[in-house]
Design a protein around this motif. Structure first.
Motif, mmCIF file in Angstrom:
data_model
loop_
_atom_site.group_PDB
_atom_site.id
_atom_site.type_symbol
_atom_site.label_atom_id
_atom_site.label_comp_id
_atom_site.label_asym_id
_atom_site.label_seq_id
_atom_site.Cartn_x
_atom_site.Cartn_y
_atom_site.Cartn_z
ATOM 1 N N ILE A 95 12.356 0.306 29.857
ATOM 2 C CA ILE A 95 12.745 1.182 28.869
ATOM 3 C C ILE A 95 12.480 0.906 27.543
ATOM 4 C CG2 ILE A 95 15.162 1.946 27.901
ATOM 5 C CD1 ILE A 95 16.112 2.291 31.038
ATOM 6 N N ALA A 96 12.116 1.535 26.896
ATOM 7 C CA ALA A 96 11.796 1.148 25.462
ATOM 8 C C ALA A 96 12.501 2.099 24.400
ATOM 9 C CB ALA A 96 10.365 1.358 24.988
ATOM 10 N N HIS A 97 12.540 1.651 23.039
ATOM 11 C CA HIS A 97 13.111 2.103 21.941
ATOM 12 C C HIS A 97 12.137 2.240 20.639
ATOM 13 C CE1 HIS A 97 15.746 0.827 18.348
ATOM 14 N NE2 HIS A 97 16.278 2.030 18.509
ATOM 15 N N ALA A 98 12.575 3.498 20.163
ATOM 16 C CA ALA A 98 11.792 3.714 18.856
ATOM 17 C C ALA A 98 12.548 4.536 17.986
ATOM 18 C CB ALA A 98 10.513 4.573 19.252
ATOM 19 N N VAL A 99 12.135 4.646 16.835
ATOM 20 C CA VAL A 99 12.835 5.228 15.697
ATOM 21 C C VAL A 99 11.990 6.278 14.631
ATOM 22 C CG1 VAL A 99 14.414 4.838 13.718
ATOM 23 C CG2 VAL A 99 14.404 3.177 15.473
ATOM 24 N N ALA A 100 12.431 7.186 14.103
ATOM 25 C CA ALA A 100 11.790 8.246 13.308
ATOM 26 C C ALA A 100 12.953 8.776 12.287
ATOM 27 C CB ALA A 100 11.291 9.329 14.065
ATOM 28 N N ASP A 101 12.394 9.078 11.311
ATOM 29 C CA ASP A 101 13.171 10.086 10.153
ATOM 30 C C ASP A 101 13.262 11.251 10.660
ATOM 31 O OD1 ASP A 101 12.870 7.625 8.487
ATOM 32 O OD2 ASP A 101 11.155 8.442 7.919
ATOM 33 N N LYS A 102 12.618 11.875 11.633
ATOM 34 C CA LYS A 102 12.968 13.157 12.064
ATOM 35 C C LYS A 102 12.934 13.219 13.632
ATOM 36 C CE LYS A 102 9.361 14.840 9.984
ATOM 37 N NZ LYS A 102 8.403 16.068 9.394
ATOM 38 N N ALA A 103 13.425 14.227 13.999
ATOM 39 C CA ALA A 103 13.535 14.384 15.607
ATOM 40 C C ALA A 103 12.202 14.388 16.274
ATOM 41 C CB ALA A 103 14.435 15.658 15.935
ATOM 42 N N GLU A 104 11.100 15.221 15.428
ATOM 43 C CA GLU A 104 9.913 15.424 15.956
ATOM 44 C C GLU A 104 9.011 14.370 15.462
ATOM 45 O OE1 GLU A 104 10.290 17.984 12.316
ATOM 46 O OE2 GLU A 104 11.636 17.096 13.697
ATOM 47 N N GLY A 105 9.599 13.086 15.114
ATOM 48 C CA GLY A 105 8.884 12.094 14.784
ATOM 49 C C GLY A 105 7.902 12.124 13.500
ATOM 50 N N PRO A 106 6.908 11.277 13.200
ATOM 51 C CA PRO A 106 6.555 10.405 14.108
ATOM 52 C C PRO A 106 7.601 9.161 14.339
ATOM 53 C CG PRO A 106 5.423 9.787 12.027
ATOM 54 C CD PRO A 106 6.408 11.132 11.934
ATOM 55 N N TYR A 107 7.294 8.582 15.670
ATOM 56 C CA TYR A 107 8.427 7.576 16.146
ATOM 57 C C TYR A 107 7.528 6.129 16.002
ATOM 58 C CZ TYR A 107 11.991 10.569 17.658
ATOM 59 O OH TYR A 107 12.887 11.486 17.566
ATOM 60 N N GLU A 108 8.293 5.045 15.299
ATOM 61 C CA GLU A 108 7.707 3.714 15.032
ATOM 62 C C GLU A 108 8.499 2.715 15.701
ATOM 63 O OE1 GLU A 108 7.236 3.979 10.982
ATOM 64 O OE2 GLU A 108 5.584 5.065 10.975
ATOM 65 N N ASN A 109 8.086 1.614 15.395
ATOM 66 C CA ASN A 109 9.001 0.319 15.638
ATOM 67 C C ASN A 109 9.302 0.450 17.407
ATOM 68 O OD1 ASN A 109 8.885 -0.650 13.041
ATOM 69 N ND2 ASN A 109 10.771 0.871 12.815
ATOM 70 N N ILE A 110 8.202 0.641 18.101
ATOM 71 C CA ILE A 110 8.483 0.837 19.819
ATOM 72 C C ILE A 110 8.438 -0.702 20.076
ATOM 73 C CG2 ILE A 110 7.250 1.663 21.722
ATOM 74 C CD1 ILE A 110 5.991 3.734 20.083
ATOM 75 N N GLU A 111 9.458 -0.860 20.971
ATOM 76 C CA GLU A 111 9.780 -1.936 21.575
ATOM 77 C C GLU A 111 10.519 -1.929 23.028
ATOM 78 O OE1 GLU A 111 12.540 -4.748 19.808
ATOM 79 O OE2 GLU A 111 14.004 -3.207 19.264
ATOM 80 N N THR A 112 10.135 -2.902 23.626
ATOM 81 C CA THR A 112 10.701 -2.741 25.284
ATOM 82 C C THR A 112 12.175 -3.458 24.914
ATOM 83 O OG1 THR A 112 8.606 -2.768 26.438
ATOM 84 C CG2 THR A 112 10.635 -3.458 27.549
#
Length: 363
Positions: A95-112
């Motif tokens: 299971i990984a986690h990521a963050v974005a400014d909008k719901a549709e992304g783009p998602y960054e800072n991906i980490e397990t």
């Protein structure tokens, strides 16, 4: 001048209504038709946006969203090495986690954040089905793990944290065990969906099935008849007590091994709703939605969303993708008490593996 047949063909392609004596049909732009009364209002609120989290070298399956106090969008998702194929979810998912400014992304800072812990742990061989909620002052990440790389040790557990960025503390034991031998849910507990009930209790919906039905299936392609149960606790970490009249959703009575899975429960305007993947009430391509006034007794299903061809163009399915053309693992993003986005997952995409897809839910 166009013929009647040409008119009908154009209607099928454009998604218009076909008026047949005694029957009202809704024709989708991919040519399939459903009875108009079976189309939910929810489906008409969906605006397709785009795929997210297309990660080279990975299958991504299941994506649970939440918004933090600063308006950032966080997602928790399952992923595994693409070399394992689609079946890697049962014996190697993390299971990984990521963050974005909008719901549709783009998602960054991906980490397990949660990986299989190895021999001796209930989540030794996989961590899957993430479902993020805020309850009683903490973030609760419900998920499914197993200890032998098979379905019969699938169990629901939870990891908690004060921040969406962790650190995460896992439950040392599952929070919901399978039923006694012979029970409808004696095989596993999976696909958690949590809700803070209006009276303050913690309600956990879960999927399961019977081992005998799994080992001797009616249809070899669909092993076991999936049903839904409910368990209740005072705190999100448990202990949970199963509702005495489980299963609360059981489609086996309709024959032909009809069932459902991937249920996600949310509330809107004082009503409970569950969005799920259909497995035979209509077909195996659409999603369904059911509603309830108490969270226990549920309505007949309607179609919540259609197959992928209704919303986007894709190349022909490659031989290694057997679930191509449908959305699974629906998860609702709630903001200020309202559902604003639907996150689903489907095979295909840039790397011909699997990745999530986002819909905006209009008002």
């Amino acid at each position: 001048m166009s013929t009647r047949r040409q008119f009908i063909q154009r209607s099928l392609l454009t998604g218009s209504l076909l008026m047949v004596p005694g029957v009202s049909l809704w024709a989708r732009d991919d040519g399939k038709t459903y009875d108009k009364k079976d189309i939910s209002d929810f489906s008409k609120r969906l605006k397709p946006l785009n795929r997210i989290l297309e990660l080279e070298g990975y299958y991504v399956w299941g994506c649970s969203p939440i918004v933090d106090a600063d308006g950032k969008f966080h997602v928790f998702f399952s992923r595994w090495d693409a070399k394992k194929g689609m079946g890697g979810w049962i014996k190697g998912s993390e299971i990984a986690h990521a963050v974005a400014d909008k719901a549709e992304g783009p998602y960054e800072n991906i980490e397990t954040i949660l990986a299989p812990r190895g021999e001796g742990f209930w989540d030794a061989t996989t961590c899957h089905n993430p479902h993020i909620k805020f309850s009683q002052g903490k973030y609760c990440l419900f998920y499914m793990g197993n200890s032998n790389g098979r379905t019969n040790t699938k169990r629901i557990g939870v990891a908690t944290a004060d921040s969406l960025n962790g650190p995460w503390k896992r439950s040392e034991q599952p929070i919901l065990e399978a039923g006694e031998p012979g029970a409808w849910d004696d095989h596993c507990t999976s696909n958690p969906s949590f809700i803070n009930y209006p009276d303050g209790a913690c309600w956990l919906y879960y999927k399961s099935w019977n081992t005998e039905e799994y080992e001797h299936p009616v249809d070899p392609k669909i092993r076991g008849n999936r049903k839904y149960g409910l368990a209740v606790a005072e705190h999100p970490e448990g202990p949970y007590s199963k509702y005495s009249k489980n299963p609360i959703i059981d489609y086996s009575q309709f024959g032909n091994n009809r069932q459902l899975e991937d249920g996600n429960v949310f509330m809107e305007n004082g009503k409970f709703y569950m969005v799920a993947r259909d497995m035979g009430r209509f077909d195996h391509e659409v999603g369904i939605i059911i509603e309830s006034v108490d969270g226990i007794h549920w309505s007949e299903p309607k179609i919540s969303y259609f197959g992928t061809a209704h919303y986007m163009e894709q190349p022909e399915a490659p031989p290694h993708l057997k679930k191509y053309g449908r959305f699974e693992r629906p998860q609702i993003l709630m903001q200020q008490g309202k559902p604003t986005h639907l996150f689903v997952t489907s095979q295909g995409g840039k790397y011909q593996t699997a990745s999530p897809f986002v819909f905006k839910i209009t008002t």
